[in-house]
Design a protein around this motif. Sequence first.
Motif, short mmCIF file in Angstrom:
data_model
loop_
_atom_site.label_atom_id
_atom_site.label_comp_id
_atom_site.label_asym_id
_atom_site.label_seq_id
_atom_site.Cartn_x
_atom_site.Cartn_y
_atom_site.Cartn_z
N GLY A 302 0.82 -1.21 0.00
CA GLY A 302 0.00 0.00 0.00
C GLY A 302 0.85 1.26 0.00
N GLY A 303 1.94 1.23 0.81
CA GLY A 303 2.84 2.38 0.84
C GLY A 303 3.51 2.60 -0.51
N VAL A 304 3.97 1.49 -1.11
CA VAL A 304 4.62 1.61 -2.42
C VAL A 304 3.63 2.14 -3.46
N LEU A 305 2.41 1.59 -3.43
CA LEU A 305 1.41 2.04 -4.40
C LEU A 305 0.97 3.48 -4.15
N LEU A 306 0.92 3.85 -2.87
CA LEU A 306 0.58 5.24 -2.58
C LEU A 306 1.64 6.17 -3.15
N LEU A 307 2.91 5.79 -2.93
CA LEU A 307 4.00 6.59 -3.51
C LEU A 307 3.90 6.59 -5.02
N PHE A 308 3.62 5.40 -5.59
CA PHE A 308 3.49 5.31 -7.04
C PHE A 308 2.32 6.17 -7.53
N THR A 309 1.22 6.16 -6.76
CA THR A 309 0.06 6.98 -7.14
C THR A 309 0.41 8.46 -7.15
N VAL A 310 1.13 8.88 -6.10
CA VAL A 310 1.53 10.30 -6.04
C VAL A 310 2.43 10.65 -7.23
N LEU A 311 3.42 9.76 -7.49
CA LEU A 311 4.33 10.03 -8.60
C LEU A 311 3.60 9.99 -9.94
N LEU A 312 2.68 9.01 -10.08
CA LEU A 312 1.91 8.94 -11.32
C LEU A 312 1.04 10.17 -11.51
N ARG A 313 0.42 10.59 -10.41
CA ARG A 313 -0.42 11.78 -10.50
C ARG A 313 0.41 13.01 -10.86
N ARG A 314 1.61 13.10 -10.24
CA ARG A 314 2.48 14.23 -10.55
C ARG A 314 2.94 14.16 -12.00
N SER A 315 3.29 12.94 -12.46
CA SER A 315 3.73 12.78 -13.85
C SER A 315 2.60 13.12 -14.81
N TYR A 316 1.39 12.68 -14.44
CA TYR A 316 0.25 12.97 -15.31
C TYR A 316 -0.01 14.47 -15.39
N ARG A 317 0.10 15.14 -14.24
CA ARG A 317 -0.08 16.60 -14.25
C ARG A 317 1.01 17.27 -15.06
N SER A 318 2.24 16.75 -14.93
CA SER A 318 3.34 17.33 -15.72
C SER A 318 3.08 17.14 -17.20
N LEU A 319 2.56 15.95 -17.56
CA LEU A 319 2.25 15.69 -18.96
C LEU A 319 1.16 16.63 -19.45
N MET A 320 0.12 16.80 -18.64
CA MET A 320 -0.95 17.71 -19.04
C MET A 320 -0.44 19.15 -19.17
#
Length: 555
Positions: A302-320
Amino acid sequence: MSPPPAHPSLTSLVPPPGELLRTQRKAGRSAVVGLMLLWGAAFVSPFVTYQADVKAAEGELLVHLSDRAGLQAQALGAHLGLLRAELQRLAEHPALRPEDGAAAPEVALLENAFGHTSLFSAGVALLAADGERIWSDPVDMPLGRTPLPTRPWFRRMMERRAASVGLLDEEGGGLVAVAVPVVRDERVVGLLVGELATASELLPPHRGANESLVALLGERGRLLLPAMPPPLLRQPELAARLRPLVEAPGAITLGGTRLLGAAALVPGTEMLLAVLEDEARDREQLKRRYLGQLGFHTALLGGVLLLFTVLLRRSYRSLMAAEEQLRRQETMAALGTASSLIAHEVKNALNSMQAALSMIRAKGGETTLPVQALRSQADRLGHLARSLLSFASPQSTQRRSCEMHLLVQDALQAVRLLPEAADVTIETTLQEGLFVKGDPTLLVSAVDNLIRNAVEAGAVAHDTGLQPTPRVQVQLLREGAEVVLVVEDNAGGVPLAFEPRLWEPFAVGRSRGIGLGLPMVRTAIRAHDGGSVSYTRVPGGSRFTVRLPLEKMAS
């Protein structure tokens, strides 16, 4: 007359917004689906692993129970075999002749052999071939309630002329008998019988719910151990239900309790030994252990996925953001091309107007009102053309030492010639001797745009009755290592809904202008290292603040 040259259309230079929106939505859906799959794997995988671990642990437990039942059965068989061998040794002694009765030599031999031994806790007896007692120690040693010739082990021994082990009394005894025939001339003339108390001699007793339950059954299925069985062992046809565990250890339900068990036959006898474990208790122990592991792994995943979620969300925002920036760049490029075309057309018409005004000025018609209005509009169009050309083709900065006081004065002089300046009071407080390293053309244009916007806003407020005495304050001062220019008005301020788009090109919040002034100001000020411009809402109006690094003068 040839048609005008074709120019690229604005729509052809800008990516279709629908296609860009669909691309963004598709990328967003893919990211969400991927994230949901990862979250599902994070929680389903440990659960599946837990189920597999429980099944594997139950398999290991069955192997353990099977080994234990086999070892205990072998140990019990070896123990009974030793007792049988001891009786066999005495039965083969030539001095032992049961057919002569309790003669002195037989009694002396028996007392000498068993008088000081504890091999048989319930006693030893010498019997005739018909089951009659010849000698026993103790004298009142019980031999059961039914005649011996009716016992299965007695008949088996007489038929096979071989030692036998069985219950002394199947119906009501609790004693195990080890019997050895006395054979003379291939005929059974008597037998030696040793008796054991099952609860104390054969196996350790069952001590509680936290230990495995050991059950020992006689050849007819009578329960020998434990001496005081729990309710779940008081079942009809118990032996028939336990006997399959010899070949296939597994689960069995007794008295509503699900058990895991294994069984083995005691070598040399017809007895059955079973070892049982409460499956619910064992599963609970396994569950506690594995749930702890499951919780740890789930928390880790869960911790790894939470970190991955944050990073994915940040990457997605950067892409947008990158896509949005690319879209704006493409849009600005298209608008720049269009602005250049418009500016050239305006300049062509403006040159003709300027020539006509020069002719009128030469004939002395400068002071007439229509001519003044025409000059005002020509100046406005000239400012528009310069703005469009500057936006379409930004000039490279030519830096030199500039005194800001003089640059602001140049801008003020141009703004005071505007017709709108007649209705607006311009107040100045300019500190002299402040030098910056910059491009004077860009800086004058930026200051001109700020003051011009303030004056035009004040004129609009005066014309609409919002502000009867519009005023613009221009301050130039030094703060630390910076030159600060403040342009403040009392024209009501920028509409709140328009503030987020204040610095966007072609974003217009009032009836006048084309929305290039403030973007050009920001571009010009940021072209100077460390320069910045900001907007602040003040009571009744707006305040724009420009900050430029003060030039470091040579000592």
